[in-house]
Motif scaffolding. Sequence first.
Motif, PDB file in Angstrom:
ATOM      1  N   ASN A  15       0.837  -1.209   0.000  1.00  0.00           N
ATOM      2  CA  ASN A  15       0.000   0.000   0.000  1.00  0.00           C
ATOM      3  C   ASN A  15       0.867   1.252   0.000  1.00  0.00           C
ATOM      4  O   ASN A  15       0.592   2.211  -0.740  1.00  0.00           O
ATOM      5  N   LYS A  67       2.076   1.744  -3.399  1.00  0.00           N
ATOM      6  CA  LYS A  67       0.975   2.000  -4.326  1.00  0.00           C
ATOM      7  C   LYS A  67       0.412   3.418  -4.207  1.00  0.00           C
ATOM      8  O   LYS A  67       0.075   4.043  -5.210  1.00  0.00           O
ATOM      9  N   GLY A 116      -7.053  -5.566   1.495  1.00  0.00           N
ATOM     10  CA  GLY A 116      -5.746  -5.656   2.156  1.00  0.00           C
ATOM     11  C   GLY A 116      -5.777  -5.262   3.623  1.00  0.00           C
ATOM     12  O   GLY A 116      -5.351  -6.031   4.489  1.00  0.00           O
TER      13      GLY A 116
HETATM   14 MG    MG Z   1      -3.954  -2.648  -0.440  1.00  0.00          MG
END
Ligand code: MG
Length: 148
Positions: free
Chosen positions: A50, A53, A109
């Motif tokens: 994350n 990202k 997630g």
């Molecule tokens: Mg994620």
Amino acid sequence: NVTSIIEHSTEILTTHASNKEMDIEFNAKEPHYVLANPIIETVFTNLISNAIKYSPEKSKVVVDVKEEEEFTEITVTDFGEGIKDEHKSTVFDRFKRVNKTGVRGSGLGLAIVKRTIELHKGDVGVRDNPEGQGSVFFVKLKRYLEEP
Ligand code: MG
Ligand code: ATP
């Protein structure tokens, strides 16, 4: 040994990071023992992926490990878009996605992260990066304390 588990999850994400010319800085040099199932690696893989990202190219992700009396705290810091206060608790809900445009994802997630940490009787949360833009996700896991 949470140090080697985190090292492994950063290795897995090297390509993801280098595609965005990002560095993952990991500051733990010694082993840190916690009470956890090996499945715990998924927590770090989710948090670090994350961080990559939701950050701009050429920024960095910093992972720190700090031992407290009973718990070990692991923090994943990024310099990305950050999470507004009103979203700080709901980002851990299933299918919750804050910024639906742009980056793809299923919104699972952080729900997996939260459930995994709950099962370990630990703690997880997010705060603002004190150094400016971005977030700090923290995870607390019970330390493995050897018998005297
Ligand atoms: Mg994620
Ligand atoms: P998945 O992880 O299932 O592929 P996802 O990344 O969208 O999809 P989560 O990891 O659960 O889902 O994150 C939920 C939402 O929280 C994200 O869609 C994003 O909006 C926000 N978010 C998560 N991590 C960060 C971060 N480091 N910086 C900014 N926003 C974040």
